[in-house]
Every structure is written in C-alpha cells, then in structure tokens.
Design a protein around this motif. Sequence first.
Motif, PDB file in Angstrom:
ATOM      1  N   GLY A 122     -21.223   4.104  37.730  1.00 17.15           N
ATOM      2  CA  GLY A 122     -21.255   2.885  38.283  1.00 17.15           C
ATOM      3  C   GLY A 122     -21.352   1.704  37.625  1.00 17.15           C
ATOM      4  N   SER A 123     -21.037   0.645  38.271  1.00 19.25           N
ATOM      5  CA  SER A 123     -21.333  -0.824  37.454  1.00 19.25           C
ATOM      6  C   SER A 123     -22.566  -1.003  37.068  1.00 19.25           C
ATOM      7  CB  SER A 123     -20.590  -1.866  38.493  1.00 19.25           C
ATOM      8  OG  SER A 123     -21.532  -1.765  39.535  1.00 19.25           O
ATOM      9  N   ASP A 124     -23.539  -0.319  37.397  1.00 17.91           N
ATOM     10  CA  ASP A 124     -25.002  -0.386  36.851  1.00 17.91           C
ATOM     11  C   ASP A 124     -25.094   0.396  35.657  1.00 17.91           C
ATOM     12  OD1 ASP A 124     -25.028   1.735  38.383  1.00 17.91           O
ATOM     13  OD2 ASP A 124     -26.741   1.187  39.415  1.00 17.91           O
ATOM     14  N   GLY A 125     -24.052   1.166  35.309  1.00 14.34           N
ATOM     15  CA  GLY A 125     -24.243   2.136  33.930  1.00 14.34           C
ATOM     16  C   GLY A 125     -24.874   3.423  34.571  1.00 14.34           C
ATOM     17  N   VAL A 126     -25.062   3.816  35.754  1.00 14.34           N
ATOM     18  CA  VAL A 126     -25.562   5.055  36.239  1.00 14.34           C
ATOM     19  C   VAL A 126     -24.428   6.027  36.444  1.00 14.34           C
ATOM     20  CG1 VAL A 126     -27.134   6.214  38.081  1.00 14.34           C
ATOM     21  CG2 VAL A 126     -27.702   3.925  36.729  1.00 14.34           C
ATOM     22  N   GLN A 127     -24.498   7.260  36.325  1.00 16.32           N
ATOM     23  CA  GLN A 127     -23.611   8.278  36.563  1.00 16.32           C
ATOM     24  C   GLN A 127     -23.871   8.546  38.272  1.00 16.32           C
ATOM     25  OE1 GLN A 127     -21.118   8.374  33.757  1.00 16.32           O
ATOM     26  NE2 GLN A 127     -20.767   9.864  35.101  1.00 16.32           N
ATOM     27  N   ILE A 128     -22.575   8.411  38.795  1.00 14.42           N
ATOM     28  CA  ILE A 128     -22.634   8.498  40.258  1.00 14.42           C
ATOM     29  C   ILE A 128     -21.502   9.513  40.659  1.00 14.42           C
ATOM     30  CG2 ILE A 128     -23.958   6.289  40.972  1.00 14.42           C
ATOM     31  CD1 ILE A 128     -20.975   5.133  41.689  1.00 14.42           C
ATOM     32  N   GLU A 129     -21.878  10.234  41.964  1.00 11.30           N
ATOM     33  CA  GLU A 129     -20.922  10.912  42.578  1.00 11.30           C
ATOM     34  C   GLU A 129     -20.730  10.596  43.978  1.00 11.30           C
ATOM     35  OE1 GLU A 129     -22.225  14.991  42.187  1.00 11.30           O
ATOM     36  OE2 GLU A 129     -24.337  14.365  42.927  1.00 11.30           O
ATOM     37  N   HIS A 130     -19.957  11.384  44.685  1.00 10.72           N
ATOM     38  CA  HIS A 130     -19.612  11.343  46.067  1.00 10.72           C
ATOM     39  C   HIS A 130     -19.446   9.554  46.490  1.00 10.72           C
ATOM     40  CE1 HIS A 130     -22.185  15.085  46.030  1.00 10.72           C
ATOM     41  NE2 HIS A 130     -20.793  15.378  45.938  1.00 10.72           N
ATOM     42  N   VAL A 131     -18.537   9.063  45.781  1.00 15.53           N
ATOM     43  CA  VAL A 131     -18.531   7.683  45.910  1.00 15.53           C
ATOM     44  C   VAL A 131     -17.209   7.360  47.099  1.00 15.53           C
ATOM     45  CG1 VAL A 131     -17.709   5.601  44.600  1.00 15.53           C
ATOM     46  CG2 VAL A 131     -18.699   7.433  43.528  1.00 15.53           C
TER      47      VAL A 131
END
Length: 188
Positions: A122-131
Amino acid sequence: MAARLPSWAWVSGLTAGATAAVAALAVQANHGPHPTAATAKPSASASAGAHGPAEPKKPSGPPALPQESGTGRRVVYSLGEKRVWLVDATGKANRTFTVWPGTVGPQPGRYSVTLRIQSIKGSDGVQIEHVMYFTKASGVNIAFSNALDGASPPPANGQKLGGIRMHKEDGAALWAFGDQGTRVTVVN
C-alpha cells in the motif's frame, strides 16, 4: 294482651338497632389490631410495562442497510457509519462490517470496481491484499483492502491515503463477493 306497635315504629327500631351494631363494630375495629396485607413489589418488567421502559431499547444486530443505497447486487459503503454491506441480487444484505477509511474518501455516488489486485504494498508501506479499486478523489486512488497481517492501519502522518481497510476475514469476503464491474454505492 300486649299492645301492638304500629309497623313504622317496628321498622324504625330495627334500623336504629342495626345502626348501633354497625357503630359498635366500627369502634371495636378501630381499637383492635390492624393487620396489613402483604404486597409484592412490582417486577422490573411489570413496572416497565406500566410506565414505559426505564432505558431506550437498543437496536439489536448490525445497522440496517441505508435506504438510499440503490437496488440489486452491490457493495454499499457508508462514509458516516464507516461500514460496508454486501448486498445480494434480491436486495438483502448478507454481510456487514466496519472499516477504517483513509485520509481521502470518495464522494457519495455510484461506482463500480475497476481493478482488482490480489496483493501489493500500500501507499502507506503496509503489505495489503484483496485490493479493489473503484474511484479516484483528489488525485488519490480509492480502494478497499485489508492488511496482510490483519492489523488496522497506523496513523497516516499527513499522507493522502485512499485505502479503505478492513479486517482480514472481511477483506476475503469482499474479494469473493466483488468481481471487476461490481457496483459500489457510497452514501453519507
């Protein structure tokens, strides 16, 4: 032979005698013991029923689907309630959950999912899923997602972020529900 009394005198005597007897009983009752009847205190439910509830009734279950959210199969996102509903083709909300909106949000309106990405940073540096992207606001992409580790997002530190984050299990449910083209309705 005894003298006979007129009938009115006889009735008058009976009335006077009865009145005297009642008066005597009243005096005795007034001076005797005064038993009291045992009274039960009304229960809370009986009292509430007679005088109305002591506290307002809290609604049970999750908040109802907003009425102005349209019809048919769709994802409904309430900005004010910070909540998402997954609505089937019959108009029934099958699931609802709270979300953490980013610092930039969409305007109320009707959109559709334009892009789906399984996993990304994510743009905040957090690994994200199901975007699931569905619009853009102030030059920022707006998308539903969940952190890979299931954590809630940290404070934005002044960044413009359009991620609408949710718990991991809610992200999986939204991913399974919404394909590219799925309608998204945003309400206040």
